[in-house]
Design a protein around this motif. Structure first.
Motif, PDB file in Angstrom:
ATOM      1  N   ASP A 120       6.884  -2.064  -1.046  1.00 14.10           N
ATOM      2  CA  ASP A 120       6.815  -3.033  -0.020  1.00 14.10           C
ATOM      3  C   ASP A 120       7.374  -4.342  -0.532  1.00 14.10           C
ATOM      4  O   ASP A 120       7.267  -4.891  -1.485  1.00 14.10           O
ATOM      5  CB  ASP A 120       5.465  -3.116   0.750  1.00 14.10           C
ATOM      6  CG  ASP A 120       5.044  -1.875   1.259  1.00 14.10           C
ATOM      7  OD1 ASP A 120       5.150  -1.627   2.616  1.00 14.10           O
ATOM      8  OD2 ASP A 120       4.477  -0.917   0.664  1.00 14.10           O
TER       9      ASP A 120
ATOM     10  N   SER B 296       6.040   4.543  -3.168  1.00 15.27           N
ATOM     11  CA  SER B 296       6.054   3.864  -2.361  1.00 15.27           C
ATOM     12  C   SER B 296       5.940   2.227  -2.496  1.00 15.27           C
ATOM     13  O   SER B 296       5.333   1.772  -3.289  1.00 15.27           O
ATOM     14  CB  SER B 296       4.737   4.137  -1.481  1.00 15.27           C
ATOM     15  OG  SER B 296       4.905   3.246   0.051  1.00 15.27           O
TER      16      SER B 296
ATOM     17  N   GLY C 213       2.771   1.609   4.774  1.00 15.50           N
ATOM     18  CA  GLY C 213       2.802   1.193   3.159  1.00 15.50           C
ATOM     19  C   GLY C 213       1.770   0.093   3.057  1.00 15.50           C
ATOM     20  O   GLY C 213       0.957  -0.283   3.650  1.00 15.50           O
TER      21      GLY C 213
ATOM     22  N   ASN D 125       9.296  -1.082   3.902  1.00 11.47           N
ATOM     23  CA  ASN D 125       8.556  -0.032   3.027  1.00 11.47           C
ATOM     24  C   ASN D 125       9.782   0.995   2.476  1.00 11.47           C
ATOM     25  O   ASN D 125      10.596   1.103   3.351  1.00 11.47           O
ATOM     26  CB  ASN D 125       7.720   0.529   3.489  1.00 11.47           C
ATOM     27  CG  ASN D 125       7.001   1.797   2.807  1.00 11.47           C
ATOM     28  OD1 ASN D 125       7.578   3.025   2.996  1.00 11.47           O
ATOM     29  ND2 ASN D 125       6.279   1.578   1.636  1.00 11.47           N
TER      30      ASN D 125
END
Length: 448
Positions: free
Chosen positions: A148, A146, A200, A140
């Protein structure tokens, strides 16, 4: 638990071994990149011996990530956080969730990934030899948004550590469940595993396709006449299916309405789409997502009009329905007669900082005109060439259902087409050599 782990580590030396395995890292679909194939090298540290009832700490050190950080984005200090899974085997079976801190040095482009160590704690409930094998992991990145990515083994992985567990008065349970927020981690029996909370949102598992209604048919859809002092010309709502270009969603289904207001010999256009036309691909700040459309001119006149809407005024939550702003532009007729206005290519621009991604979505199939006007040719109008709208921008056709001819006045900004990857300000976050942009486009909706 920590006290027990401390006593165990003091009483028995820890062991560490490097394990390498082929790994596939999946970039989010919006990146437009294929899966990244590489090799992960992991060093697991765990006590060599322990007793039933002890809680031990296991450390995952990523010696080498699956690939490098490509030439796209410098990753800032303390923005990277890994989480992973260790398979527990031998005398007990299950999974151990691992978590690392958000801690890393700055990672320049074209350099090796540096991931912090992950840790997890394991409660020992049965005597015998327990094996620990590194498995899938997630990375993450917190900035600028954010993001991933998931990396999974592509070959059988050898155990990285073995713990010899002896009887020590502890109890043995018939099964257990992994603690933490990661779902789907129920053990197969024998041990109860524990570890960090996965941070995440994983990239994947969402439907990238739109709602395809199988056609774009509506009846009616015209408003005739522009004489008699009339200035407002409301259009009819028409159904449109859009097929989007990678790295965008597979498609969008929406209702579109084109309204016109006459001013002199020109028309101020306002284009509205249905509410909740799609789900937000990520948590985006205010001002990040902006729509535009090429309104196709047909009938007596030919060309297109670029209309653009303002960016989102409020932050967008990941997975929540998005209402596109009303798009406006100026249409200057280039021919006299009955001219039709139909929805054309819809473009979604996502901008963060100095970078942006441009996603064109062309009309799929036929579409009924939303509005018909009795037009009078104006000098420099649509038919036969490109003209300039009220804001001085030049129109451009982005494809879709262009009926031919010249281009109409735009009266709106044109951000232009960006390079193929369309990396959003770092929305293209590159970890382990893969592109970790915002999470995949979720199921797109036409109306709500």
């Amino acid at each position: 638990m920590l006290g027990g782990a401390g006593m165990l580590l003091a009483a028995s030396p820890a062991q560490a071994a490097d394990i390498s395995y082929k790994t596939e890292c999946i970039p989010p679909p919006i990146s437009g990149l294929p899966p990244v194939q590489g090799t992960t090298k992991v060093q697991l540290t765990a006590p060599a011996e322990a007793k039933v009832g002890d809680t031990v700490e296991v450390v995952w050190k990523t010696v080498e990530a699956a690939s490098r950080n490509p030439d796209v984005l410098d990753l800032e200090k303390d923005t990277v956080k890994p989480t992973g899974t260790i398979k527990v085997g031998g005398a007990a079976t299950g999974t151990l969730q691992m978590e690392g801190p958000r801690q890393n040095p700055p990672i320049p482009k074209n350099s090796a990934m540096v991931l912090p160590d992950m840790k997890g704690t394991l409660k020992l409930e049965k005597a015998g030899e327990i094996t620990l094998t590194p498995d899938a992991y997630n990375i993450n990145v917190s900035k600028p948004i954010s993001t991933d990515t998931k990396c999974t083994p592509k070959e059988a992985v050898q155990p990285g550590a073995t713990i010899k567990v002896t009887d020590g008065g502890g109890s043995t349970t018939a099964g257990g469940t992994t603690t933490g927020s990661t779902t789907g981690s129920t053990t197969a029996g024998g041990t109860t595993t524990a570890g960090g909370t996965t941070a995440g949102t994983t990239a994947g598992g969402t439907d990238a396709g739109g709602t395809d209604s199988g056609g774009t048919t509506t009846t009616g859809g015209t408003t005739s006449g522009s004489g008699g002092g009339q200035t407002d010309f409301p259009g009819k709502e028409v159904s449109v299916n859009f097929a989007c270009t990678s790295p965008g969603p597979a498609g969008i289904a929406s209702k579109v309405t084109i309204n016109a207001k006459k001013s002199g010999g020109s028309y101020a256009l306002t284009v509205k789409t249905a509410k909740g036309v799609m789900d937000s691909p990520a948590a985006l700040p205010a001002g990040a997502l902006k729509p535009s459309m090429d309104v196709v001119i047909g009938g007596a006149d030919k060309g297109s009009v670029k209309v653009t809407g303002p960016a989102n005024a409020e932050p967008l939550e990941q997975g929540k329905p998005v209402d596109l702003s009303d798009m406006t532009g100026t249409y200057k007729p280039g021919a006299s007669g009955k001219s039709t206005l139909s929805p054309g290519t819809l473009t979604i621009d996502v901008t963060l900082g100095s970078s942006k991604i441009n996603i064109p979505c062309k009309v799929k199939g036929s579409v009924t005109p939303s509005l018909e006007l009795d037009t009078t040719a104006q000098q420099g109008g649509a038919s036969g060439g490109t003209t300039t709208g009220s804001t001085g921008s030049t129109g451009s056709t982005a494809g879709g259902t262009d009926s031919g001819g010249g281009l109409a006045a735009t009266g709106a900004e044109d951000n232009g087409t960006l390079r193929a990857l369309g990396l959003v300000a770092g929305t293209a976050i590159l970890l382990g050599g893969a592109v970790f942009t915002f999470t995949p486009w979720r199921r797109l909706r036409g109306t709500r």
